[in-house]
Scaffold this motif. Structure first.
Motif, short mmCIF file in Angstrom:
data_model
loop_
_atom_site.label_atom_id
_atom_site.label_comp_id
_atom_site.label_asym_id
_atom_site.label_seq_id
_atom_site.Cartn_x
_atom_site.Cartn_y
_atom_site.Cartn_z
N LEU A 17 0.83 -1.21 0.00
CA LEU A 17 0.00 0.00 0.00
C LEU A 17 0.87 1.26 0.00
CD1 LEU A 17 -2.79 -1.04 2.53
CD2 LEU A 17 -3.07 -0.63 0.08
N GLY A 18 1.93 1.25 0.78
CA GLY A 18 2.84 2.39 0.82
C GLY A 18 3.54 2.60 -0.51
N ALA A 19 3.97 1.51 -1.16
CA ALA A 19 4.61 1.64 -2.47
C ALA A 19 3.62 2.22 -3.48
CB ALA A 19 5.13 0.29 -2.93
N PHE A 20 2.38 1.77 -3.42
CA PHE A 20 1.36 2.30 -4.32
C PHE A 20 1.11 3.78 -4.03
CE2 PHE A 20 -3.17 3.40 -4.75
CZ PHE A 20 -3.28 3.32 -6.12
N PHE A 21 0.94 4.13 -2.77
CA PHE A 21 0.61 5.50 -2.40
C PHE A 21 1.75 6.47 -2.74
CE2 PHE A 21 0.28 9.12 0.42
CZ PHE A 21 -1.07 9.45 0.33
N PHE A 22 2.95 6.18 -2.26
CA PHE A 22 4.05 7.12 -2.44
C PHE A 22 4.64 7.06 -3.84
CE2 PHE A 22 3.89 6.57 2.19
CZ PHE A 22 3.65 7.89 2.52
N GLY A 23 4.61 5.88 -4.46
CA GLY A 23 5.00 5.80 -5.86
C GLY A 23 4.03 6.56 -6.74
N GLY A 24 2.75 6.44 -6.42
CA GLY A 24 1.74 7.21 -7.16
C GLY A 24 1.88 8.70 -6.95
N LEU A 25 2.25 9.10 -5.76
CA LEU A 25 2.49 10.52 -5.48
C LEU A 25 3.66 11.04 -6.31
CD1 LEU A 25 1.95 13.11 -3.89
CD2 LEU A 25 3.40 12.18 -2.08
N TRP A 26 4.74 10.28 -6.34
CA TRP A 26 5.91 10.66 -7.14
C TRP A 26 5.53 10.78 -8.61
CZ3 TRP A 26 8.62 7.56 -10.76
CH2 TRP A 26 9.81 8.13 -11.22
N SER A 45 -5.56 12.08 -8.39
CA SER A 45 -4.60 11.14 -7.83
C SER A 45 -4.79 11.00 -6.32
CB SER A 45 -3.18 11.61 -8.13
OG SER A 45 -2.24 10.83 -7.45
N LEU A 46 -5.04 12.12 -5.66
CA LEU A 46 -5.27 12.09 -4.22
C LEU A 46 -6.48 11.22 -3.87
CD1 LEU A 46 -4.71 13.19 -1.32
CD2 LEU A 46 -6.37 14.96 -1.86
N LEU A 47 -7.56 11.42 -4.61
CA LEU A 47 -8.76 10.61 -4.34
C LEU A 47 -8.50 9.13 -4.57
CD1 LEU A 47 -11.63 12.79 -5.87
CD2 LEU A 47 -11.04 12.46 -3.47
N LEU A 48 -7.84 8.80 -5.66
CA LEU A 48 -7.56 7.40 -5.96
C LEU A 48 -6.62 6.77 -4.94
CD1 LEU A 48 -7.76 5.00 -7.97
CD2 LEU A 48 -5.73 5.94 -9.06
N ARG A 49 -5.52 7.47 -4.65
CA ARG A 49 -4.53 6.92 -3.72
C ARG A 49 -5.10 6.79 -2.30
NH1 ARG A 49 -0.63 10.27 -2.80
NH2 ARG A 49 -1.52 12.02 -3.91
N MET A 50 -5.80 7.81 -1.83
CA MET A 50 -6.38 7.76 -0.48
C MET A 50 -7.47 6.69 -0.39
SD MET A 50 -4.94 9.70 1.71
CE MET A 50 -6.15 9.90 2.98
N GLY A 51 -8.31 6.63 -1.41
CA GLY A 51 -9.37 5.63 -1.40
C GLY A 51 -8.83 4.21 -1.37
N ALA A 52 -7.85 3.94 -2.22
CA ALA A 52 -7.27 2.60 -2.26
C ALA A 52 -6.52 2.28 -0.97
CB ALA A 52 -6.33 2.48 -3.46
N THR A 53 -5.79 3.24 -0.45
CA THR A 53 -5.01 3.00 0.76
C THR A 53 -5.91 2.79 1.98
OG1 THR A 53 -3.20 4.32 -0.13
CG2 THR A 53 -3.20 3.93 2.23
N MET A 54 -6.91 3.62 2.14
CA MET A 54 -7.80 3.47 3.30
C MET A 54 -8.62 2.19 3.21
SD MET A 54 -6.81 5.88 5.10
CE MET A 54 -7.93 5.75 6.45
#
Length: 104
Positions: A17-26, A45-54
């Motif tokens: 999840l962290g790799a997805f979130f922070f890689g997606g942020l980068w 991107s924020l909506l997608l990353r936060m939704g998937a991570t939470m």
């Protein structure tokens, strides 16, 4: 399931999840720099990353605080790994020169 195995799997899920979130942020920051509408990229991107991570945290934790904690630890470990992997050569040289100046 063995409790230790559940914690290790939670930790690995947190790392993913962290790799997805922070890689997606980068990726989002790099993409938004050349985009004509950077705010749209960043917001979507924020909506997608936060939704998937939470959602991932919710399913991994399964109402057990120890699994949630293992997941969060894996998440933040992935943050440090992504930060290291995405450094530019200029940042690496600048950091080394700063460390050299502070040596005794």
């Amino acid at each position: 399931m063995n409790e230790t195995l559940a914690l290790v799997l939670s930790w690995l899920a947190g790392a993913a999840l962290g790799a997805f979130f922070f890689g997606g942020l980068w990726w989002t920051v790099r993409k938004s720099l050349v985009s004509r509408q950077p705010a749209v990229w960043v917001f979507c991107s924020l909506l997608l990353r936060m939704g998937a991570t939470m959602t991932g945290f919710y399913f991994v934790a399964g109402a057990d605080w120890r699994r949630l904690l293992a997941c969060v630890i894996g998440f933040f470990m992935a943050r440090h790994i992504v930060l290291r992997l995405t450094r530019t050569p200029e940042e690496i040289l600048a950091r080394k020169s700063q460390e050299a100046r502070h040596a005794p």
